[in-house]
Structures are given as structure tokens and as C-alpha cells.
Design an enzyme around this catalytic site. Structure first.
Site: not given
Ligand code: 0A1
Ligand code: ZN
Length: 883
Positions: A270-271, A303-304, A267
């Protein structure tokens, strides 16, 4: 090349790294086929490691160009190097530097791990083990370093150059090239590294944090699609505000960039400071995205972003701890969506997903604990169990400890473990310290696979005005775990009188907010001063991820449907009656059960549908076929389930038709389109009403009426939810003729010919039709110019929907569905093993099928397993599925 049984990695064998890396300086020259990467690593021996140990750096398909230690080129005999490993037998025992040059080909990278290109845009994916495809490294999450990244590229090809952290320099270079330098001051593991280079458009906004710092937010998308990024940008701003307000978490860099790419295995990612997204979860407009797309975008953006604290500032010590960041972050995004939308509706949707995906996984051959004990391929553990059951564990923790202690535990976790790579034990210790509660037994939720079953029976003693509930729990065996211990199960409950009134009753052992913590194999709860035989409402809000069995008759359940004060349990009661009717259908000629359900729903609609249409839409949706299959549990015949579900749907439709027709008219909106939850709820109810109306017997409701309504909704729609809703009805409903169906399908195809994400909906709808012609249709659609085996979204939309979303056709009695999917898995495996392995998980229910289908599914699995040179991803899944 034979498929080798891959090496097993075990939690019990965890050892700290022998070396640490404090700083990473990268200089990356982007080129389509020959990108040069120079990495300067500042290393030192780890005091917690083995003194004098060799230095072994991870690689994956790498080509080494040069290697220097403290600036001096290393001689041949000083090191050994292979594409997957670089070893220095006797490294210095003081701090030293390594300069490593590698050359990689992003265009040839079809695995979409490491550095690759998507529609010409350079991008990266490093979780879990992709950084080793860029340079040799200690590619494990407990090695945390600060990074600077210098990116150089052809300006025309990649005018936008993005990295982690803050931008510190940029400039022009000879030959049409340019560069940018990014500096990330926060120590991070390599899986959070990212870079992007491409010709992208953007939307931007300034954000001022709770302490008054300014942050530049940007969402970068394919040029020309900028207006479709507004919703994502808005969701980002709301997420940032919410995390400040609810968890006290402030953002910690000067910029936050989101980039949407078309080719992405999952999806989003999150870098640090540079989230990379599957464009499906960024791009949205009224014409192209459904309400559920908008909701998913909002949730995934959140979320990220939330990972910035739960995942990035505090990361995982090793991949066994994956749920430390994922379960907690899913819990956080669910809470965000509940606050932004309707809590009751969000909870029901979350439980629907949990049951469809996690309960299925937990009852099949791939069942594993939320914290697995071993793995062969970590990519295969980004599962519903780690994510969704992981989130349920956090929710139970909050329920058991209460709001205040939960918050104190979270605050302690953030302060105690900031900038660390932590474990589940570290996390739970914070809650123990903050609450004084012993969480030893609670920790079993992380260790034991399988969905616990809770059986409850109620006993009323009229003379003593006493009511007793007897509870028993058990967890079925799962692969590698034959014997299970009792777990702590928070059961939120209440007693409801025959007319919905409160019947009083006090019980010892029941916490003030009505939660009973079942921790023994069996236990009971006695209520005193109960004035009448009550109906127990148990597991309110789905307070624990268990299967509940309770001997309530249909009449009692239908009382709960009308009167329970808990929205979740009202919905659950209707689902339970429906499930019962589908697994134990009425006898021929006797439709009393279905009539009673229809009557209760009709009464509910009359009084409440207009007030809460989103909830009403959920009340009308029958449990999915996969859930009925789970309920049956053995010798499953998917055709029989489909027939039973269709029959009940038609029965309900026919009773409810007059009311549904009125509701549809009342809910029609003249207001301008808005994706907000209230408007979405009205559309949801109108769409399910249309679906039911089109399912009626023509004797009850003439087919041409259903066709006219469907055609009108399609043709007049000013948004994708309504248009797709109508197309869905046209393609599935028995009351719609072929001519309309074909006209709408053709119209949709041409109308959205330039919109791959919209055509995915068109692929998925056709792949999920429960008719024997579907397999041939899917094969034909694979030749559509809009289809490509190289794009994960296309593959999931067409082949994935067929395998996961079409129980009767995937499980065709002749085995052709299995054979087809198996061939696709084998083809995909040579290009993108992660994608192939995910598709293969469609076989996870094969053991509960009736013997004929079971044998055919096994044959397809064995066909895959016999192939030489399988990837580790597919080999792992196929071997566990067959075991
Ligand atoms: N951490 C991401 C999920 C993710 C995992 C692996 C990936 O590799 C292809 C990509 C993304 C999340 O939870 O959003
Ligand atoms: Zn995540």
C-alpha cells in the site's frame, strides 16, 4: 557462519526514538548494478527521547559512499559505519541535516526487499524493514517524514518513473537519461516509501472525489498486457467510491498509481499513492483468470486502497501494532466484497479461509496473539492471525456495539489520530469514548492466542414452556501462555422449530438483535414462552472466531440445513453433519447417516439451487481434509482422512447424480462471459456438479459419460474457470482415465506456454494430486522451462501447493515429502529468506500427526535447524516449530 539466535524485540521495551526526521529529500540514480542514492535528512532530537543520545541509523547490506552533517563532510572519528548500522556518537542537539550517499545493486537483490528488479523493472518493497536496504535511516514506523523523490534513469530502460505523492517535475538529461520529481505532502513512515522505473504500459481513468477534486488513476503493467488491467482499474474506482460512501474517506493526492510486477513476496503493498502489486492480483482476462482470481483481484485492490486511511494516514506506532492496520483493513475489504457481491457467500468464504489458515496456526507451535508481545523477525508476523483473526475482532466489536456506535468510534479514530502512529489502545479508546462501553475485557482478544472453545447444551421444560441454553468457554494453552482468561464472545442466535417455524421465546440478557455476549467462563440464557422444543441456531453469521460444540443430532442439524433463516448456519449445519460422518464414519453396511445428508442436500438443490447457485456450490463442498484433521486433533493419519472424505464424496455424488446432471444442463450459459458474482456462482455450481458426477461409481454413471462431459467442458470453454474446472476434474476424479488426463494436461501446457501466471495453475493442480507419483512429478516439473526458483509465484504454485495443499503426499508415511520440502527451504533460504520461511510453515501441524510421521517430520525440521548460516526468517520459524 553459525546461525545465531536472533535478538528478541519486545513490546514491553518500546521506547520513543531519540531523534526524529521531518523531511527526506532523495535523489536516486537508477543503474542495474550500481544505483546511487543520495538522501538528505532533516533531523532533530525527539523531546520524548533521551537527551544527548547517540544517533543510530539502521542499514542492511549497505555501502556508504559519503556522509555530511549540515553540508560538511564528517571525519572518520565522528561516526562509525557498518553495512547494518551508522552511528554518530555526538550529534547536534538542535535541528541538523545529514546527507548520506549509498550505492546499491538492485540486480543482485534476490530477497525482493529494498530496491530490486523484476523483469527489468526497478521497484521497491519497504515494509516492514526494507527502506534500510536503500539508505541509512530511522527505519521504524513512528518516525514520520514528508518526502520528495528525484529519480533519474536511462530513458530507454525506464521511460516511466513513479514515486510517492504527486508528480512535480520531469525532464531530459544528457546521455539518454531523464528524471522525474515526486512530492508527497503527507508525513509517512519509511515503510510506505516506493519508487518504480521501467518500460510499462498503462490504463488510466479520471476519478472525481466526493468534494469534487480530480484524481488521475493509472494501472501500469508489462507492455502488451494493458487490456488485462481493466478489471483492476474498475475495482479501484469502485473501492474509492465505496470508502467515501461507507466510511466517509476521501482520497488525498492528485494521482493514484498501481504497478504490477512479476516478482513479489506477498500479494501487494500500500505505498502512499503508489501501490505495488504481485501481477497475479492485477492481470485478468476471461481466458486467463478464474472467477476466484477476479474476486481476489477486487478484494486486494480494495485492501491496498483502503490502507490509504487505515495504515497510511493513521499508521502503527511499532510493528506489534500491525493488526491495527491489517485487521481493520481486512475487515474493510471483506465488507466491500460483501456489498459488491453476496454477503452470505462472502462470509462463508471468509470463514473457510479463517479455519483453514488461522485456526490451524492458532492450534500449532506458531500460535501467537493478534498483537504479539515479542518477535525475532517481523516478516514472520504477517500471518493469518494478525490479518484474519484481526478482522474478526473488528467484526465482533461492531456486533457488540451496534452499527451506530461502531461508526461513531471509527469517525472518532479518523479525526483523533490522523497523521499519527497509533496503538491498539488508542483505537479501542475511541470506541469506548464513542459508546460509553468498557472494553477492558474485550481487549483480551488482542492479547490471548488460541481459539476459544464454546460448549453449549440446551434444556427444554415443556411444563414451564421454558428453554435454557448453558454455555461454557475455555481457551487451550498456547506457546508461552499456559493460562487463559474468559473473553467476551458475541453469540448471535435464534431458536428454530421442528419445521423451521419461529417458536417464539424471550430471554433476558439477549440483545434485541439476538446477540448474547458470553463474558464469563460459564453462563446460561433462559427463554420463556417457548411453545415447542426448539433447535438452537447458534453463532449465526459466525459471530465470533471460536470452535462451537453443540450436542445436536444429525436430524436437528439437517432441519437447520433446510430451514434456518441464517445462510451461514445452514451451510454450517451441513458441514457439521459431513464432518461428523468423516470423523465417525457409518458402520460397514450402514449408510443411514450419509443417506440422510444426501437426501437433505437433494431437497435443498431441488428447491434452491437455481435461485442461488453460488450458495448451492458451497453447500456441496465437503470440509477440507485439514479441517477434519483439526477436528480429530491428535495422532492424525492423513491417508485415513483422505479415504473417509473420498468415500463420503462418492456416496453423495451417487445419490445426487440425477439432479446434478439436470442442474448442469440448466445452468449452461449462452450469454457472453461476465466475471460478475451471479455468473460466477452458476459456473461454480456447474463445476462442482461435474466434479461429483465424475466421482460416481461407473456402475451408477458410466465412466465414458463423465469423460465426455469433462472433455467437452474443457474443449468448449470460453473462460478459464470452466477450462480449469474441467482440468481439475480430469486430474483428480476417479472416473477419468489416464489418456484424457494426459491429453488435457499437455494441451493446457502448450496453449498457455507464454503465460506464466496461467502455468502456475497447471503446476499447482499437479502438485496437489493425492497419489504416490506426485512427489516425483513435482521434482520433474521443477525442471520445466516455465519453472524458476527465483520467482515467488512459481515456487508457491509448485512447491507451496505440494506442501500446503496436498496433505497425503506432503505427509507421506516414508517422510519423502518432508525431506523434499526441507531441501527446498534450505535452497531458497540462501536467495529469498522470506519465501523460504513461509514455505516452512507447512510443518506447523507436525505435532498432531501419528507417531511415525511425527518422527519423520521432526527429523526434517532438525535437519533444517542444524544448517549453519540460516537466515533470521527461517531460524525463527524452525526454532519455534520445534520448541
Ligand atoms: N502491507 C501489505 C502486506 C505486505 C507486507 C510485507 C511485504 O513485504 C514483502 C509486502 C506486503 C498488505 O497488507 O497488503
Ligand atoms: Zn494490508
Amino acid at each position: 557462519m553459525r546461525t545465531e539466535t536472533p535478538q528478541t524485540i519486545r513490546l514491553s521495551e518500546y521506547r520513543p526514538s531519540d531523534y526524529l526526521i521531518d523531511r527526506v529529500d532523495l535523489d536516486i540514480h537508477l543503474d542495474p548494478t550500481a544505483t546511487r542514492v543520495r538522501a538528505m535528512l532533516a533531523l532533530r532530537p525527539n523531546p520524548a527521547g533521551t537527551p544527548g543520545a547517540p544517533l543510530v541509523l539502521d542499514g542492511d547490506e549497505l555501502q556508504l559512499e559519503s556522509l555530511a552533517l549540515d553540508g560538511k563532510p564528517l571525519m572518520q572519528g565522528d561516526y562509525t559505519c557498518a553495512p547494518d548500522k551508522l552511528t554518530i556518537a555526538q550529534p547536534p542537539q538542535d535541528p541538523f541535516s545529514l546527507t548520506i550517499e549509498t550505492r546499491i545493486d538492485p540486480t543482485a537483490n534476490t530477497k525482493l526487499m529494498g530496491l530490486y528488479r523484476s523483469n527489468g523493472v526497478y521497484c521497491t518493497q519497504c515494509e516492514a524493514e526494507g527502506f534500510r536496504r536503500i539508505t541509512y535511516f530511522l527505519d521504524r514506523p513512528d518516525v514520520m517524514a514528508v518526502y520528495t523523490t528525484r529519480i533519474e534513469a536511462n530513458r530507454a530502460e525506464a521511460p516511466v518513473l513513479l514515486g510517492n505523492g504527486n508528480p512535480v517535475a520531469s525532464g531530459e538529461l544528457p546521455g539518454g537519461r531523464h528524471f522525474a520529481v515526486w512530492d508527497d505532502p503527507h508525513p509517512k513512515p519509511s515503510y510506505l516509501f516506493a519508487l518504480v522505473g521501467g518500460d510499462l504500459g498503462s490504463v488510466t481513468r479520471a476519478f472525481v472525489t466526493m468534494s469534487g477534486r480530480k484524481v488521475d488513476l493509472a494501472v501500469h503493467v508489462e507492455r502488451g498486457k494493458e487490456s488485462r488491467a481493466d478489471y483492476a482499474l474498475d475495482a479501484l474506482e469502485r473501492s474509492m467510491r465505496w470508502d467515501e460512501k461507507v466510511f466517509g474517506r476521501e482520497y488525498d493526492l492528485d494521482v493514484f498509481n498501481i504497478v504490477a510486477v512479476s516478482d513479489f513476496n506477498m500479494g501487494a503493498m500500500e505505498n502512499k499513492g503508489l501501490n505495488i502489486f504481485n501481477d497475479k492480483y492485477v492481470l485478468a482476462s476471461q481466458e486467463t483468470a478464474t472467477d476466484s482470481d477476479f474476486a481476489h483481484i477486487e478484494a486486494i485492490i480494495a485492501h491496498e486502497y483502503f490502507h490509504n486511511w487505515t495504515g497510511n494516514r493513521i499508521t502503527c506506532r511499532d510493528w506489534f501494532q500491525l493488526c491495527l492496520k491489517e485487521g481493520l483493513t481486512v475487515f474493510r475489504d471483506q465488507e466491500f466484497s460483501s456489498d459488491e457481491r453476496s454477503r452470505g457467500v462472502e462470509r462463508i468464504n471468509a470463514v473457510r479461509t479463517l479455519r483453514a489458515r488461522q485456526f490451524t496456526e492458532d492450534s500449532g507451535p506458531l500460535a501467537h496473539p493478534v498483537r504479539p508481545r515479542e518477535y525475532r523477525e517481523i516478516n514472520n508476523f504477517y500471518t493469518a492471525t494478525v490479518y484474519e483473526k484481526g478482522a474478526e475482532i473488528i467484526r465482533m466489536l461492531k456486533t457488540l456495539l451496534g452499527e451506530a456506535a461502531f461508526k461513531a468510534g471509527m469517525d472518532l479514530y479518523f479525526s483523533r489520530h490522523d497523521n499519527q502512529a497509533a496503538t491498539i489502545e488508542d483505537f479501542l479508546t475511541c470506541f469506548r469514548d464513542a459508546s460509553g462501553r468498557d472494553l477492558t475485557q474485550f481487549a483480551l482478544w488482542y492479547e490471548q492466542a488460541g481459539t476459544p472453545r464454546v460448549a453449549v447444551s440446551g434444556h427444554y421444560d415443556a411444563d414451564a414452556r421454558r428453554y435454557r441454553l448453558d454455555f461454557a468457554q475455555s481457551t487451550p494453552p498456547t506457546p508461552g501462555q499456559a493460562v487463559k482468561q474468559p473473553v467476551v464472545i458475541p453469540i448471535a442466535l435464534g431458536l428454530v422449530g421442528p419445521n423451521g417455524e419461529d417458536v417464539g421465546g424471550e430471554a433476558q440478557g439477549l440483545e434485541t438483535d439476538g446477540v448474547f455476549a458470553l463474558s464469563r467462563a460459564s453462563d446460561s440464557l433462559t427463554f420463556e414462552n417457548v411453545s415447542a422444543p426448539p433447535i438452537p441456531s447458534l453463532l449465526r453469521g459466525f459471530s465470533a472466531p471460536v470452535r462451537l460444540s453443540l450436542d445436536l443430532d444429525d436430524a436437528a442439524l439437517l432441519t437447520l440445513v433446510r430451514h434456518d433463516s441464517d445462510a451461514f448456519n445452514r451451510w454450517q449445519a451441513a458441514q457439521s453433519v459431513a464432518t461428523r460422518l468423516m470423523t465417525r464414519p457409518d458402520r460397514p453396511g450402514d449408510s443411514r447417516g450419509a443417506d440422510a445428508l444426501a437426501k437433505a442436500l437433494d431437497g435443498f438443490l431441488a428447491e434452491e439451487a437455481e435461485g442461488d447457485p453460488a450458495f448451492a456450490a458451497l453447500m456441496l463442498a465437503l470440509p477440507p481434509e485439514t479441517e477434519i484433521a483439526q477436528e480429530i486433533g491428535a495422532d492424525v493419519d492423513p491417508d485415513a482422512i483422505h479415504a473417509a472424505r473420498t468415500a463420503l464424496k462418492i456416496h453423495l455424488a451417487e445419490t445426487l447424480a440425477p439432479r446434478l446432471a439436470t442442474l448442469r444442463a440448466q445452468l449452461a450459459s449462452s450469454r457472453p462471459y461476465s466475471p460478475d458474482a451471479g455468473s460466477a456462482g452458476r459456473r461454480a455450481l456447474r463445476n462442482i456438479a461435474l466434479d461429483l458426477l465424475a466421482s460416481c461409481d461407473p456402475a451408477i454413471r458410466p465412466a465414458d459419460e463423465a469423460e465426455a462431459m469433462t472433455a467437452a467442458q474443457y474443449d468448449e470453454a470460453d473462460n478459464m474457470t470452466d477450462r480449469l474446472g474441467a482440468l481439475n476434474v480430469a486430474i483428480h476424479a476417479p472416473g477419468i482415465g489416464e489418456a484424457l488426463r494426459d491429453r488435457l494436461l499437455a494441451d493446457f501446457r502448450t496453449r498457455f506456454t507464454e503465460e506464466p501466471l496461467v502455468l502456475d495453475k497447471w503446476f499447482a493442480l499437479q502438485a496437489s494430486v493425492a497419489e504416490p507419483g506426485t512427489l516425483a512429478r513435482v521434482q520433474e516439473l521443477m525442471r520445466d522451462t516455465a519453472f524458476s526458483l527465483n520467482n515467488p509465484n512459481r515456487v508457491r504454485a509448485l512447491i507451496g501447493a505440494f506442501a500446503m495443499n496436498n496433505p497425503t503426499q506432503f505427509n507421506r508415511a516414508d517422510g519423502a515429502g518432508y525431506h523434499f520440502v526441507a531441501e527446498q527451504v534450505l535452497t531458497l533460504d540462501t536467495r529469498n529468506p522470506q519465501l523460504a520461511a513461509r514455505l516452512l510453515t507447512a510443518f506447523n501441524t507436525w505435532r498432531v500427526l501419528e507417531p511415525g510421521r511425527r518422527a519423520k517430520a521432526r527429523a526434517a525440521l532438525e535437519h533444517i535447524a542444524a544448517r549453519d548460516g540460516l537466515s533470521r526468517d527461517v531460524a525463527d520459524i524452525v526454532q519455534r516449530t520445534l520448541a
